[in-house]
Design a protein around this motif. Structure first.
Motif, short mmCIF file in Angstrom:
data_model
loop_
_atom_site.label_atom_id
_atom_site.label_comp_id
_atom_site.label_asym_id
_atom_site.label_seq_id
_atom_site.Cartn_x
_atom_site.Cartn_y
_atom_site.Cartn_z
N HIS A 130 -3.44 3.98 -16.78
CA HIS A 130 -4.20 3.27 -15.76
C HIS A 130 -5.70 3.32 -16.04
O HIS A 130 -6.42 2.34 -15.81
CB HIS A 130 -3.92 3.85 -14.37
CG HIS A 130 -2.60 3.43 -13.81
ND1 HIS A 130 -2.32 2.13 -13.45
CD2 HIS A 130 -1.47 4.14 -13.55
CE1 HIS A 130 -1.10 2.06 -12.99
NE2 HIS A 130 -0.55 3.27 -13.05
N THR A 137 0.83 -1.19 0.00
CA THR A 137 0.00 0.00 0.00
C THR A 137 0.88 1.25 0.00
O THR A 137 2.09 1.17 0.21
CB THR A 137 -0.96 0.01 1.20
OG1 THR A 137 -1.90 1.06 1.03
CG2 THR A 137 -0.23 0.17 2.51
N ILE A 179 -10.49 -2.16 -10.66
CA ILE A 179 -10.60 -1.28 -9.49
C ILE A 179 -9.21 -0.99 -8.91
O ILE A 179 -8.90 0.14 -8.54
CB ILE A 179 -11.54 -1.89 -8.44
CG1 ILE A 179 -12.97 -1.89 -8.99
CG2 ILE A 179 -11.46 -1.16 -7.12
CD1 ILE A 179 -13.96 -2.68 -8.16
N ALA A 180 -8.36 -2.02 -8.86
CA ALA A 180 -6.98 -1.81 -8.38
C ALA A 180 -6.23 -0.84 -9.29
O ALA A 180 -5.44 -0.03 -8.82
CB ALA A 180 -6.25 -3.15 -8.30
N GLN A 192 -3.91 5.69 4.85
CA GLN A 192 -3.84 6.15 3.47
C GLN A 192 -3.83 4.95 2.55
O GLN A 192 -3.67 3.83 2.97
CB GLN A 192 -2.56 6.95 3.24
CG GLN A 192 -2.40 8.14 4.12
CD GLN A 192 -3.20 9.31 3.62
OE1 GLN A 192 -3.39 9.47 2.43
NE2 GLN A 192 -3.67 10.14 4.50
N GLY A 193 -3.90 5.20 1.25
CA GLY A 193 -3.67 4.16 0.26
C GLY A 193 -4.90 3.35 -0.05
O GLY A 193 -6.02 3.82 0.05
N PHE A 194 -4.67 2.08 -0.42
CA PHE A 194 -5.76 1.24 -0.89
C PHE A 194 -5.84 0.04 -0.03
O PHE A 194 -5.27 -0.89 0.00
CB PHE A 194 -5.61 0.83 -2.35
CG PHE A 194 -4.55 1.54 -3.10
CD1 PHE A 194 -3.49 0.84 -3.61
CD2 PHE A 194 -4.61 2.87 -3.30
CE1 PHE A 194 -2.52 1.48 -4.33
CE2 PHE A 194 -3.65 3.52 -4.02
CZ PHE A 194 -2.60 2.83 -4.54
N LYS A 223 -7.20 2.60 -8.43
CA LYS A 223 -6.59 3.02 -7.18
C LYS A 223 -5.13 3.41 -7.33
O LYS A 223 -4.56 4.06 -6.45
CB LYS A 223 -6.74 1.92 -6.13
CG LYS A 223 -8.17 1.75 -5.68
CD LYS A 223 -8.29 0.69 -4.61
CE LYS A 223 -9.72 0.55 -4.14
NZ LYS A 223 -9.87 -0.47 -3.11
#
Length: 143
Positions: free
Chosen positions: A85, A55, A103-104, A141-143, A107
């Motif tokens: 992307h 992440t 979806i990734a 934070q992040g995914f 992100k």
């Protein structure tokens, strides 16, 4: 499960995204001023190659230089990589199996647009480590 997702990701989109980041990094490393941006491209390229289980977290010591660098990155390479992307994410979302991978991909757009001042860490270290990374507190934070 993350190994299976990473292998599917590598075959369907990870390798091609990695090549895009590699080309961007090599082009940016041509000049001395672009070397930090090229290194950021290589770092994100490795993340795009094998993303599940890792992440993105904010670096607590990132300052104004990261902000200025992100603006330059956005102009030089960020929007090209973000378009890659978006296109890959839409193509993956056409199939039912590809939806999680699409979806990734979506992100990954924020870190492809503004990579400086970010760090890529293992997910278990980021979220299971008591809210700190390298001794510094950070927000989720992040995914």
């Amino acid at each position: 499960m993350k190994t299976i997702l990473n292998v599917i990701w590598l075959v369907l989109s990870g390798f091609w995204l990695f090549l895009g980041y590699l080309v961007a990094g090599l082009l940016l490393c041509i000049t001395i001023i672009g070397i930090p941006f090229g290194l950021a491209a290589f770092r994100i390229g490795l993340y795009a190659l094998w993303p599940f289980g890792r992440t993105v977290v904010d670096k607590p010591d990132a300052g104004a230089a990261s902000c200025v660098g992100n603006v330059l990155w956005l102009i030089l390479a960020g929007w090209w990589l973000a378009i890659g992307h978006i296109v890959t994410g839409v193509a993956l979302c056409i199939t039912i199996i590809g939806i999680p991978l699409g979806i990734a991909n979506f992100k990954l757009i924020p870190v492809s647009l503004l990579p400086l001042g970010k760090d890529i860490v293992p997910t278990d270290q980021a979220y299971g480590g008591g809210g700190t990374y390298q001794g510094q507190p950070y927000g989720r934070q992040g995914f």
